[in-house]
Design an enzyme around this catalytic site. Sequence first.
Site, PDB file in Angstrom:
ATOM      1  N   ASP A 197      38.942  48.583  36.003  1.00 44.45           N
ATOM      2  CA  ASP A 197      39.168  47.189  36.367  1.00 44.45           C
ATOM      3  C   ASP A 197      40.267  47.032  37.413  1.00 44.45           C
ATOM      4  O   ASP A 197      41.026  47.964  37.703  1.00 44.45           O
ATOM      5  CB  ASP A 197      39.594  46.380  35.129  1.00 44.45           C
ATOM      6  CG  ASP A 197      38.407  45.971  34.273  1.00 44.45           C
ATOM      7  OD1 ASP A 197      37.281  46.075  34.756  1.00 44.45           O
ATOM      8  OD2 ASP A 197      38.634  45.546  33.126  1.00 44.45           O
ATOM      9  N   LYS A 222      37.639  42.405  38.960  1.00 42.34           N
ATOM     10  CA  LYS A 222      37.464  40.977  39.220  1.00 42.34           C
ATOM     11  C   LYS A 222      38.814  40.429  39.648  1.00 42.34           C
ATOM     12  O   LYS A 222      39.803  40.564  38.925  1.00 42.34           O
ATOM     13  CB  LYS A 222      36.989  40.243  37.965  1.00 42.34           C
ATOM     14  CG  LYS A 222      35.735  40.842  37.349  1.00 42.34           C
ATOM     15  CD  LYS A 222      35.465  40.231  35.986  1.00 42.34           C
ATOM     16  CE  LYS A 222      34.303  40.920  35.299  1.00 42.34           C
ATOM     17  NZ  LYS A 222      34.075  40.397  33.936  1.00 42.34           N
ATOM     18  N   MET A 234      46.201  34.658  31.854  1.00 36.91           N
ATOM     19  CA  MET A 234      45.372  34.144  32.957  1.00 36.91           C
ATOM     20  C   MET A 234      45.505  32.623  33.111  1.00 36.91           C
ATOM     21  O   MET A 234      44.518  31.914  33.271  1.00 36.91           O
ATOM     22  CB  MET A 234      43.896  34.508  32.732  1.00 36.91           C
ATOM     23  CG  MET A 234      43.659  36.003  32.543  1.00 36.91           C
ATOM     24  SD  MET A 234      42.005  36.378  31.907  1.00 36.91           S
ATOM     25  CE  MET A 234      42.113  35.768  30.220  1.00 36.91           C
TER      26      MET A 234
END
Length: 514
Positions: free
Chosen positions: A45, A67, A181
């Site tokens: 990731d 991402k 996040m």
Amino acid sequence: MLPADREDDVKKGKVYLVGAGPGDPGLFTLRGLEVLRRAEVVIYDFLANEELLSFAPPHADRIYVGKKGGDHTLSQDGINRLLVEKGRHHVVVRLKGGDPFVFGRGGEEAQELVAAGIDFEVVPGVTAAVAVPAYAGIPLSHRDFTASMAFITGHERADSRESKIDWSKLATAVGTLVFFMGVKNLPDITARLMEHGRSPETPVAVIRWGTTPEQRTVTGTLGDVVDRVREAGLKPPALIVVGEVVRLRDQLNWFERRPLFGRTVLVTRARQQASDFKRLLEEKGARCVEFPTIRIAPPESWEPLDRALSELQTYDWVIFTSVNGVRFFMERLFEAGKDVRALAGVKLAAIGPKTAEALEARGLRLDVVPGEYRAEGILQAMGADSVQGARILLPRAKVARDVLPETLRKWGALVDVVPAYETVLPTEGADRVAEMLREGRVDVVTFTSSSTVTNFLHVFEAHDPLKLLEKTTVACIGPITADTARGRGVPVHVVAEEYTIPGLVQALCDYLAC
């Protein structure tokens, strides 16, 4: 020939869902390291530190599926299909930032593997929820402040019609809140907490790239942190900590107070020798950019060294001037079918502590280690009387200073200088480093030998190297290296008093602390 059923068993794969930790590669787990070293495929990731990939076997496929800010290299459905495809017949390590089961969608990936009948194992990682606040000097619990904590996503599913967060209970029921996040939704998060009873004076910390040299922390209160984050230009990825424990940061902020924190240091040392230097710099808080201006390679011919090794018993002294000289000398000695016993009766000298350690690690005792770690120091330590008429072997780099052999010969010694290795000039990555220097994104350039200086100037010749160094601090390991730099027009700001890697790191810390 295996039966068909046994052959299927041999080819059967397995997927390891591995937590890569919050960013600092030193927080990677031993179990994670163990399975990564056996990986045939690594699927990693954006938040997984790429340094960890060096632990995977060279032949392992490395597939990036990160991402970043809504830009998906591969959708989650695509990642699931990839895991199933590769996991049927390969050992797959799915390297995920933090912990795979803490807002890492590891549970969803595990469900897909179960549905496909693929064996899997979860290797937990150090979650950012714990590590990032700790590196910012914020304990999540403290007897004087709170005995409860909660981890919350700051970015719920886009296709979810209703929030799974009960803000009316969360706002005041839990002492410390950690949001993942949540930077983009920070205005909504703070508004909801205050709307449901949390005081606007509640301390808040927003921590970007926690546990890494790029860590940056903005603090405030629920009432003003949105404006503070906007003024600071803080972007994802970041973690939000809400609660009275944030007040402890002023006292416990250990990570960002290190002497080299936030400084970018260019390491020009040969890659084989750079690891200790890099580790010491990083322990002091620096971000290291490796650009070795020297690559160590065997000499063009082994014949001179082999001849000297065959005549070892005729020498009175062997003088080693570097760890590389020790390594190649010993490797060649063993290839000749000999060992350290071939040095019986021969006196040994080393130019510095690291070279001495390399010899002592092989069970050899040193007769001379100078107090000053350069050729002049070893000459002073040995003295003219001890070498009069002596035969001396000097295995070293193909190109090196001649002060040592020339002085020994003047004192009446018979000196054989033989190349044990040579330095090769690498150029890969030079354009990227030149751009960083030109833009002022490198705070310090380090030189650990005269050859690193001359090679640096040669590699960047087309980029006007003296111009590149105008915006940076230049640090040299000792006066010889510094003299070489100044002689080529390079300004020198730091010279280590002790001509060693630890001495250079300390000199750099002292200089930047002024």
